[in-house]
Design a protein around this motif. Structure first.
Motif, mmCIF file in Angstrom:
data_model
loop_
_atom_site.group_PDB
_atom_site.id
_atom_site.type_symbol
_atom_site.label_atom_id
_atom_site.label_comp_id
_atom_site.label_asym_id
_atom_site.label_seq_id
_atom_site.Cartn_x
_atom_site.Cartn_y
_atom_site.Cartn_z
ATOM 1 N N GLN A 13 50.774 17.098 -1.900
ATOM 2 C CA GLN A 13 50.193 18.087 -0.979
ATOM 3 C C GLN A 13 48.663 18.069 -1.068
ATOM 4 O O GLN A 13 47.963 18.244 -0.061
ATOM 5 C CB GLN A 13 50.720 19.486 -1.324
ATOM 6 C CG GLN A 13 52.205 19.673 -1.107
ATOM 7 C CD GLN A 13 52.553 19.891 0.360
ATOM 8 O OE1 GLN A 13 51.686 19.956 1.221
ATOM 9 N NE2 GLN A 13 53.845 20.008 0.646
ATOM 10 N N THR A 14 48.141 17.850 -2.282
ATOM 11 C CA THR A 14 46.689 17.760 -2.449
ATOM 12 C C THR A 14 46.136 16.544 -1.727
ATOM 13 O O THR A 14 45.069 16.601 -1.098
ATOM 14 C CB THR A 14 46.330 17.685 -3.949
ATOM 15 O OG1 THR A 14 46.842 18.827 -4.619
ATOM 16 C CG2 THR A 14 44.822 17.599 -4.154
ATOM 17 N N ILE B 202 47.309 15.182 0.960
ATOM 18 C CA ILE B 202 47.277 15.494 2.394
ATOM 19 C C ILE B 202 46.099 16.403 2.728
ATOM 20 O O ILE B 202 45.386 16.187 3.720
ATOM 21 C CB ILE B 202 48.608 16.138 2.828
ATOM 22 C CG1 ILE B 202 49.755 15.137 2.689
ATOM 23 C CG2 ILE B 202 48.515 16.626 4.278
ATOM 24 C CD1 ILE B 202 51.117 15.723 2.956
ATOM 25 N N SER B 203 45.883 17.425 1.912
ATOM 26 C CA SER B 203 44.770 18.353 2.168
ATOM 27 C C SER B 203 43.438 17.622 2.210
ATOM 28 O O SER B 203 42.576 17.926 3.052
ATOM 29 C CB SER B 203 44.741 19.438 1.081
ATOM 30 O OG SER B 203 45.904 20.231 1.134
ATOM 31 N N ALA C 295 59.246 19.292 1.795
ATOM 32 C CA ALA C 295 58.031 19.979 2.249
ATOM 33 C C ALA C 295 56.877 18.985 2.388
ATOM 34 O O ALA C 295 56.107 19.034 3.363
ATOM 35 C CB ALA C 295 57.666 21.086 1.263
ATOM 36 N N PHE C 296 56.758 18.092 1.422
ATOM 37 C CA PHE C 296 55.708 17.075 1.499
ATOM 38 C C PHE C 296 55.913 16.180 2.718
ATOM 39 O O PHE C 296 54.973 15.911 3.482
ATOM 40 C CB PHE C 296 55.687 16.217 0.231
ATOM 41 C CG PHE C 296 54.837 14.981 0.379
ATOM 42 C CD1 PHE C 296 53.465 15.056 0.203
ATOM 43 C CD2 PHE C 296 55.402 13.762 0.730
ATOM 44 C CE1 PHE C 296 52.669 13.925 0.363
ATOM 45 C CE2 PHE C 296 54.605 12.629 0.892
ATOM 46 C CZ PHE C 296 53.244 12.714 0.707
ATOM 47 N N THR D 128 53.908 18.096 -5.567
ATOM 48 C CA THR D 128 52.810 19.060 -5.562
ATOM 49 C C THR D 128 51.469 18.349 -5.408
ATOM 50 O O THR D 128 50.610 18.752 -4.614
ATOM 51 C CB THR D 128 52.818 19.887 -6.860
ATOM 52 O OG1 THR D 128 54.064 20.585 -6.948
ATOM 53 C CG2 THR D 128 51.673 20.882 -6.881
ATOM 54 N N ARG E 176 54.999 17.854 6.068
ATOM 55 C CA ARG E 176 53.558 17.973 6.293
ATOM 56 C C ARG E 176 52.931 16.605 6.514
ATOM 57 O O ARG E 176 52.053 16.456 7.375
ATOM 58 C CB ARG E 176 52.906 18.671 5.095
ATOM 59 C CG ARG E 176 51.454 19.037 5.340
ATOM 60 C CD ARG E 176 50.880 19.801 4.184
ATOM 61 N NE ARG E 176 49.458 19.987 4.344
ATOM 62 C CZ ARG E 176 48.638 20.354 3.371
ATOM 63 N NH1 ARG E 176 49.134 20.590 2.142
ATOM 64 N NH2 ARG E 176 47.342 20.488 3.590
ATOM 65 N N GLU F 81 60.951 20.217 -2.594
ATOM 66 C CA GLU F 81 59.520 19.951 -2.702
ATOM 67 C C GLU F 81 59.146 18.669 -1.955
ATOM 68 O O GLU F 81 58.095 18.591 -1.289
ATOM 69 C CB GLU F 81 59.108 19.822 -4.175
ATOM 70 C CG GLU F 81 59.265 21.087 -4.989
ATOM 71 C CD GLU F 81 60.689 21.270 -5.522
ATOM 72 O OE1 GLU F 81 60.916 22.264 -6.231
ATOM 73 O OE2 GLU F 81 61.566 20.409 -5.210
#
Length: 462
Positions: free
Chosen positions: A414-415, A417-418, A450-451, A411, A454, A447
């Protein structure tokens, strides 16, 4: 159709050389270097009348032949040529004279801005040379120990031009911090080459003016180098940093020189040379005191800790890392931003605690990772600093993985990457790449998949 090379034509005429005579001397000089050159007057005709540019090292040989006849130094840049092989070597040298330093920075800028094709690729891919770091740092420290500094002298010279240069530095540094080193580097190179360095070249009657110009130019050369470093152009970055160190010495600003050494230490550690990084950080600390600049000293101390942490992975004692971080924290308590130079503005909690978090990541101290990385990430978010935020969030991800908290790590990933998507920074890209490797053992988890998907898209675009 190529244009006549007027500067070369004028130099050949001034030197009293015929086209055939210049060709013969170039061949002779090449033979001294083990080259079998067979140029004749037709080659010089093409260089002068048609503007053709021979491959390196011929531009340097032409310059050498002209220098002999004219009794002064001529460089390839004086007649519109750039010998990238020669420049790549020369830019690693801590010049004995300031004009030579200025010329080298100008040539680096011209190569970035004007060269095309093979010439530009050669310079942009020039390698980082480990052995080049020791000499400049030694020369800087010796010159610093030999100088007497006026500690009460004002940092800022009240002159419109120099204040304007420093204003541009402030803007460019802000753009680097907020958008990444790849965002505005070309703009700064153009400004440094087209405006600042021509001012530095002039003779100024007032010593204070000359010193202030050296200082302002050193700051901007450092920032160009730092931007190149963040953009992954490490050979180019190293050359700008070495030249910046020489200008800092000429300005008699030992704190600025120590700051440049901090950048060199940071780069050496990132590239996998912690012993050299450690030496550079310690040389910088020997050149200044805490009272000179607590921010600069704290930076050098945290970079010493980073190098020690990298060495601890190879079995060195971990306690030295903790002690070095503690020293940096204690020094940082003395920082008063209004008393620090502009370039120290971002040596702040977001930066210092973020670097500390990576120290503890390397020695697998998860409690300290969380403490420092959380504070850094929060401060970076408050300032909207995406690059620093991405790096600190990545440290938190590493801590989660070390505790086997995989879902939480994914989780947070993902931050990372953003944040990385919003800046032009190779360090952010490499951070994401590093996380993909750390997640590989857990690739079956949704999870993590998904990471990885991306992250793969970001790395493909980069």
């Amino acid at each position: 159709m190529t244009k006549r090379n007027e500067p070369l034509a004028e130099l050949v005429t001034e030197a009293g050389l015929s086209e055939g005579g210049l060709a013969r001397r170039v061949n002779e000089l090449g033979q001294d270097e083990g080259l079998q050159l067979t140029y004749d007057y037709t080659a010089v005709y093409r260089w002068v009348r048609k503007g053709q540019r021979p491959e390196p090292p011929v531009p340097s040989l032409i310059a050498q032949a002209l220098s002999e006849r004219l009794g002064r130094q001529v460089r390839p840049s004086d007649f519109g040529m750039t010998d990238t092989a020669s420049l790549a070597t020369r830019a690693l040298t801590y010049n004995s004279d300031v004009p030579g330093t200025v010329d080298t920075i100008l040539e680096l800028g011209r190569t970035e801005l004007k060269s095309r094709g093979m010439q530009r690729r050669r310079m942009m891919t020039a390698p980082f040379v480990l052995a080049a770091a020791a000499g400049p740092s030694r020369d800087w420290l010796l010159s610093t120990l030999d100088e007497t500094f006026d500690q009460d002298a004002p940092r800022k010279i009240g002159m419109r031009q120099i204040d304007g240069i420093r204003g541009m530095f402030k803007i460019m540094q802000e753009m680097d911090v907020m958008r990444g080193g790849g965002h505005a580097r070309v703009t700064l190179v153009e400004y440094l080459s087209g405006y600042v360095l021509p001012l530095v070249r002039r003779q100024h009657d007032q010593e204070a003016v000359q010193l202030a110009l050296y200082e302002a130019a050193a700051e901007q050369a450092y920032l160009v180098g730092w931007m190149a470093y963040d953009d992954g152009q490490h050979g180019l970055a190293q050359r700008y940093l070495i030249q910046s160190l020489r200008l800092a010495s000429a300005s008699k600003n030992k704190v600025l020189g120590a700051h440049v050494l901090a950048g060199m230490s940071d780069q050496a550690n990132l590239l996998g040379y912690p012993e050299e990084a450690l030496a550079l950080a310690r040389v910088g600390q020997r050149g200044i005191t805490i009272s000179d600049s607590p921010a600069c000293m704290a930076d050098l101390q945290i970079l010493e800790a980073r190098a020690l942490a990298a060495l601890a992975r190879d079995g060195r004692p971990k306690g030295s890392v903790t002690e070095a971080v503690r020293r940096a924290e204690a020094t940082f308590q003395h920082v008063r931003p209004d008393n620090e130079p502009e370039w120290a503005r971002f040596i702040d909690p977001a930066y210092l605690y973020g670097e500390a978090a990576h120290c503890f990541r390397d020695i697998a101290d998860t409690a300290q990772i969380d403490r420092f990385a959380s504070e850094s990430a929060a401060e970076a978010a408050r300032q909207h600093r995406a690059r620093r935020g991405a790096l600190s969030q990545a440290a938190l991800v590493s801590g989660d993985l070390q505790r086997n908290e995989i879902e939480r790590a994914a989780t947070r990933g993902q931050t990372v990457i953003s944040l990385a998507e919003t800046v032009e920074s190779s360090r952010c890209i490499e951070t994401v790449r590093d996380l993909t490797k750390r997640f590989k053992p857990h690739g079956r988890m949704p999870e993590v998949q998904a990471f990885q998907a991306r992250a793969g898209q970001l790395l493909k675009v980069a």
